[in-house]
Scaffold this active site. Structure first.
Site, short mmCIF file in Angstrom:
data_model
loop_
_atom_site.label_atom_id
_atom_site.label_comp_id
_atom_site.label_asym_id
_atom_site.label_seq_id
_atom_site.Cartn_x
_atom_site.Cartn_y
_atom_site.Cartn_z
N HIS A 103 0.82 -1.22 0.00
CA HIS A 103 0.00 0.00 0.00
C HIS A 103 0.85 1.27 0.00
CE1 HIS A 103 -3.81 1.84 -0.21
NE2 HIS A 103 -3.90 2.26 1.04
N HIS A 143 -0.13 2.68 7.53
CA HIS A 143 -0.20 3.08 6.13
C HIS A 143 1.20 3.44 5.63
CE1 HIS A 143 -4.49 3.44 5.09
NE2 HIS A 143 -4.08 3.86 3.90
N SER A 173 -2.34 5.89 10.48
CA SER A 173 -1.33 6.69 9.78
C SER A 173 0.02 6.59 10.49
CB SER A 173 -1.77 8.16 9.73
OG SER A 173 -0.73 8.99 9.26
N GLU A 229 -10.09 -2.09 2.24
CA GLU A 229 -9.23 -1.45 3.24
C GLU A 229 -9.95 -1.47 4.56
OE1 GLU A 229 -7.37 2.97 3.95
OE2 GLU A 229 -7.17 2.03 1.99
N ASP A 263 20.44 2.66 -7.85
CA ASP A 263 19.25 3.46 -7.58
C ASP A 263 18.26 2.73 -6.68
OD1 ASP A 263 17.99 1.65 -9.29
OD2 ASP A 263 17.85 3.04 -10.96
N THR A 277 20.75 6.72 -2.26
CA THR A 277 20.76 7.46 -3.52
C THR A 277 19.37 7.98 -3.85
OG1 THR A 277 20.33 5.46 -4.84
CG2 THR A 277 22.63 6.05 -4.44
#
Length: 670
Positions: free
Chosen positions: A150, A259, A310, A461, A602, A607
């Site tokens: 998610h 989340h 959250s 959800e 990457d 980075t």
């Protein structure tokens, strides 16, 4: 479980198989996995991992695998915040699919966790199609669970329903294929590495790394039920550890309710967010000497019942005034919901991602109605507010927006309004079928068992309390999480009815007698639309070449500083499939061999690859290396790899290029 489950009409075995820990993958079309296991007498909070109780003669075959599933990192929308301006423009961290296969001798199951926003129905169908071509009926709809972490900074474009295609610039095949190929590849690796092994389990609590973003709604749960818990979020972390018969680690799966939105809606770089960083730390520790995404050990950190949870632990504030947002509707006096933003524990989103991810990693080291969306859905959440004047907590419609809706799309039917009551309907997506259906009418529900653990896949959800009981819908709750209950107030009850039947079949050994259920549609590519234009021709400034350095590194840096270099670049989309490749390397010179050795790509946390789109087909790429305190002193350089597109009359020609910075020194002090 340590907490007694109370469900009317359900025996303890059914409760065990049904629910207590939910693994969330995405809104409405993702797979949320409910994780249930009886650990009251087996698990210790001291950190000791306790093996699952199995008959002495029974052994498992276990396979683990990981593969890159990063798609085009330019122009493609990021999936999660539904912000059309939030399109990809580089890489913070790469996205990976992690697969686990467990065979107990009588049944084989596959669990996949991918660094994506959610698992769409289209994505699942395409993966199953590829698996059928490779393995026949070995890996099927009934024994393969796909889940997403998610992250809201993964790539979009892998949907076949109108609502999701609108916010994703339609169906984007390169994005979809990167995820499909990555998931299938991770299963391939797990399949090839299967060996006899053991499974261990543990649980604990993580305090201070998640907050309830709808605390007022949570209070609408019965007081007697709330009093059973010490927090309005689920702070439990559950860990499965896989080893070979000699005790050597193979991999692990962790579930925690948070989340993956530490990277906020202003971010433009592809990122696996906080849970991805936890996986990064764990795998780097286990795969010593390997670059990110390499090495045999696989660690998946998954989210669970995080629908109202959250990671932004400082809570919501009005960014224009610094005041706290309105408690009930998450809005600000000036600017409305868009100005209300929740902040994490760090000074910026990168530091917040690191802190939350590190907290989870450290703890893991212990030893239905037709679909419809309510008005509050458009308000978003404190993690990403909506653009218009919708507010959280709405229990009535808005005449202005309802009038526009009725004129353009037609009013919701009386049937659907009564079915969703008291939720006011903004979009009656279950009655909208042009150019394609806006929401799925057929969704998957699954239960798989891994030893004594049941993983229940829920296509939605799930909030904290729903995850704790998954027995009855949360009543009289009307914030974003409730407005997004697209199948009506009895969504949860409908799921539980199906899960109860599945649990009984597993307990009684009658899985083969279960009806298969309706097949979801697989729309042809010709029926899907895309709003993403082809990547344009690349141009460079006069008297320059692709890969040429525009802004050079400094000759010397100390630990903790940031080395930065900017190159003339092409559009990253013109590089095609860049899975298992890299746009960036940081290299250290080895004096004893006289060669350069890659120390970061990457995919590394250290980075950052920024793609900056200019005018007239021109663009730049800025590469940052945030030099860790653990870096060795020595001589370094930064390289950038890419491709540019030109036309030979009418035929596009793709040409590779590379650029390299000046050599620079890294020392402990300047």
């Amino acid at each position: 479980m340590a907490r007694k489950a109370v469900c009317c009409g359900l025996n303890s075995l059914e409760v065990l198989l049904m629910v207590l820990f939910l693994l969330m993958t995405g809104v409405t079309v993702g797979l949320i996995t409910v994780f249930a296991v009886n650990m009251s007498s087996q698990t210790k909070e001291t950190g000791e991992l306790i093996p699952m109780v199995t008959p002495p003669q029974k052994s498992y075959l276990i396979g683990v695998g990981r593969a890159d599933c990063t798609g085009p990192v330019a122009n493609v929308p990021l999936m999660g915040y539904a912000n059309p301006k939030q399109t990809a423009a580089g890489i913070h961290t790469r996205l990976f699919s992690r697969a686990f296969i467990v065979d107990d001798g009588s049944r084989r199951v596959v669990f996949v966790s991918a660094d994506i926003g959610m698992v769409s129905q289209r994505l699942r169908l395409e993966v199953l199609k590829e698996l059928q071509l490779k393995y026949g009926d070995l890996y099927r709809q009934d024994n393969v669970v796909l889940s997403g972490t998610h992250t809201h900074s993964g790539l979009a474009g892998y949907f076949q329903y109108t609502l999701f295609m609108i916010t994703s610039k339609g169906y984007i095949k390169p994005s979809t294929q990167a995820i499909v190929k990555g998931i299938v590849r991770s299963i391939d690796v797990a399949h090839k590495t299967m060996k006899p092994g053991k499974i261990f389990i543990n649980k604990g609590e993580i305090v201070g790394s998640n907050v309830n973003r709808s605390p007022h709604s949570y209070l609408n749960n019965p007081e007697q039920e709330r009093n059973r818990y010490t927090s309005n979020t689920d702070e439990q972390i559950v860990i499965l550890k896989f080893t070979d018969l000699n005790g050597n680690g193979m991999g692990m799966i962790s579930w925690f309710a948070v989340h993956a939105v530490s990277m906020n809606y202003t971010n433009r770089m592809v990122s696996s967010d906080n849970l991805g960083y936890a996986s990064y730390l764990f795998e780097q520790e286990k795969n010593i000497g390997s670059l990110p995404g390499e090495g045999p050990y696989v660690a998946a950190f998954c989210t669970s019942n995080s629908g109202d949870v959250s990671p932004n632990t400082r809570g919501p504030y009005c960014v224009n005034t610094g005041e706290k947002c309105d408690y009930l509707n998450s809005s600000c006096p000036t600017g409305g919901t868009k100005m209300c933003v929740a902040f994490g524990p760090g000074n910026d989103m990168f530091e917040s991602t690191r802190i939350i991810g590190q907290n989870i990693y450290k703890k893991a080291k212990v030893k239905t109605c037709k679909p419809a969306l309510g008005h509050s859905f458009a308000a978003g959440t404190t993690d990403g507010g909506g653009d218009l004047n919708f507010t959280q907590g709405a229990v009535e419609g808005d005449p202005f927006w309802d009038g526009i809706r009725d004129t353009l799309l037609g009013a919701p039917s009386k049937e659907i309004q009564e079915c969703h009551d008291p939720k006011p309907i903004l979009f009656s997506t279950g009655e909208m079928n042009w150019p394609l259906p806006w929401h799925p009418d057929v969704v998957d529900v699954q239960i798989i068992t891994i030893g004594s653990v049941a993983v229940v896949a829920v296509p939605g959800e799930v909030t904290t309390m729903s995850g704790r009981r998954i027995r009855e819908a949360v009543k009289q709750v009307q914030r974003y999480e409730a407005a997004s209950t697209i199948y009506g107030p009895h969504t949860l009850s409908a799921y539980i009815q199906h899960f109860r039947g599945l649990a009984k079949a597993i307990a009684q050994g009658k899985v083969g007698e279960l009806p298969k259920g309706p097949e979801p549609p697989f729309f042809k590519d010709s029926q899907l639309f895309t709003l993403l234009l082809p990547a344009p021709v690349d141009n460079q400034p006069a008297n320059s070449t692709f890969g040429q350095v525009l802004e050079q590194v400094h000759p010397r840096y100390k630990l903790g500083e940031v080395a930065s270099v900017t190159f003339v670049a092409g559009n990253p989309r013109n590089s095609g499939d860049m899975r298992d490749k890299t746009f960036v390397t940081v290299e250290r010179f080895q004096n004893n061999t006289g060669t350069w050795v890659v120390v970061h790509t990457d995919a590394s946390w250290e980075t950052r690859f920024h793609w900056i789109k200019g005018s007239g087909g021109q663009s730049n790429a800025t590469v940052e290396w945030h030099i860790p305190l653990s870096a060795q002193s020595g001589t370094y350089r930064i390289r950038h790899f890419g491709h540019y597109k030109r036309f030979n009359i009418v035929t596009p020609v793709i040409t590779a290029y590379e650029g390299v910075s000046d050599v620079f020194r890294v020392t402990q002090t300047l």
